[in-house]
Design an enzyme around this catalytic site. Structure first.
Site, PDB file in Angstrom:
ATOM      1  N   GLU A  91       0.823  -1.205   0.000  1.00  0.00           N
ATOM      2  CA  GLU A  91       0.000   0.000   0.000  1.00  0.00           C
ATOM      3  C   GLU A  91       0.860   1.258   0.000  1.00  0.00           C
ATOM      4  OE1 GLU A  91      -3.972   1.928   2.027  1.00  0.00           O
ATOM      5  OE2 GLU A  91      -2.881   0.386   3.132  1.00  0.00           O
ATOM      6  N   GLU A 142     -12.345   1.678   2.300  1.00  0.00           N
ATOM      7  CA  GLU A 142     -11.375   2.110   3.303  1.00  0.00           C
ATOM      8  C   GLU A 142     -11.606   3.586   3.646  1.00  0.00           C
ATOM      9  OE1 GLU A 142      -9.380   0.455   5.095  1.00  0.00           O
ATOM     10  OE2 GLU A 142      -7.427   1.385   5.329  1.00  0.00           O
TER      11      GLU A 142
END
Length: 310
Positions: free
Chosen positions: A190, A285
């Site tokens: 990420e 998210e």
């Protein structure tokens, strides 16, 4: 923390509540306005997380999962899965299997070391932590039915050049891949925007690292909220790094809330992903722009709106 279009839900009848899970229905009964009756699955596979529907389904994550299913969502993700008891991990996995839902990412870390200067250093202590966490993650993934797990290489090591740090990260991820690959698991790297000390921040950087690791167990997590902040040009950058993207996450900017609350045109982004044939998970998210059950109603409608690209 904004939310919109809740008033458009007022015309829905109370009968729609009966299509929700028992826990969701009980919670909704005390609320003056009904949740939208949206049992049809979405065009894309969006993943909710713990707490997103707590006002409608209650505090229990299992009840929230059932509620999400009743409203068309077909996946969840859970950053803190590794911290849950093995019994709860398995219960979550069993629930997903019974519903025909998918498990998205959880974070591979036992003590949040990924927020420290770690894999970039090349030091054995951090490599050992990574290897140990990957071994634990294999067992967690078996219990909850996961395939993907989030990995962050840590902060920038200012005593080393960028190139040496990159080489250290690649070496560590190759060792991690050797643990995960035999089990068909995938760590997704990420790129974050939280602070400038983070080493991994851009899609071309992560793309290059994945190419160098050269394993199906190492791919990119393209979080569109973070990438909007760091580099923009979301659709083009997705296309450029497409063959190394293993997972995507959602969040509008500014605010990191649901689609339609910021500057990003998620309907066009979702349409583009659909046309590319993306069958994977898109993790939600982000937070809810409005508090309470009104915010949860608005969140579901926001996804229905953004998902109506066909």
């Amino acid at each position: 923390m904004k939310r919109r279009n809740f008033l458009q839900q007022l015309s829905l009848t109370g009968a729609s509540i009966l299509t929700a899970s028992a826990a969701g229905a009980a919670a909704t009964a005390s609320f003056q306005q009904p949740m939208p009756a949206a049992d049809k699955p979405f065009n894309l596979n969006y993943a909710t997380h713990d707490g997103m529907f707590k006002n409608s389904a209650g505090a229990d994550f299992i009840d929230q999962i059932k509620f999400a299913y009743d409203h068309g969502f077909r996946s969840i993700e859970d950053n803190g899965m590794m911290a849950r008891t093995p019994e709860l991990q398995k219960k979550i996995g069993d629930t997903l299997q019974k519903l025909g839902m998918n498990m998205g990412v959880f974070v591979v870390t036992s003590d949040n070391w990924h927020w420290k200067t770690s894999l970039t250093t090349g030091k054995q202590e951090w490599i050992d932590k990574m290897m140990n966490d990957c071994k634990i993650a294999v067992e967690v993934a078996k219990r909850c039915g996961a395939k993907w797990m989030t990995v962050v290489p840590g902060n920038y090591e200012r005593s080393l050049s960028f190139e040496y740090q990159t080489a250290n990260v690649i070496a560590a991820l190759r060792k991690a891949s050797a643990i995960l690959e035999p089990h068909g698991l995938v760590m997704v790297l990420e790129m974050l925007s939280d602070n400038p000390d983070l080493f991994l921040r851009h899609s071309d950087q992560a793309y290059m690292i994945c190419k160098a690791v050269n394993s199906p167990a190492c791919k990119m997590l393209f979080d569109m909220y973070h990438m909007q902040r760091n580099e923009g040009d979301i659709i083009n950058n997705i296309d450029k790094s497409w063959e190394e993207i293993g997972y995507l996450q959602i969040g509008d900017n500014p605010g990191r809330k649901e689609p339609g609350t910021g500057e990003m045109n998620y309907r066009n982004i979702f349409k583009h992903l659909h046309e590319k044939g993306y069958k994977g998970i898109l993790g939600m998210e982000h937070g809810n722009a409005q508090k309470g059950q009104e915010g949860e109603v608005a969140l579901i409608k926001a996804y229905r709106d953004a998902d109506s690209f066909l």
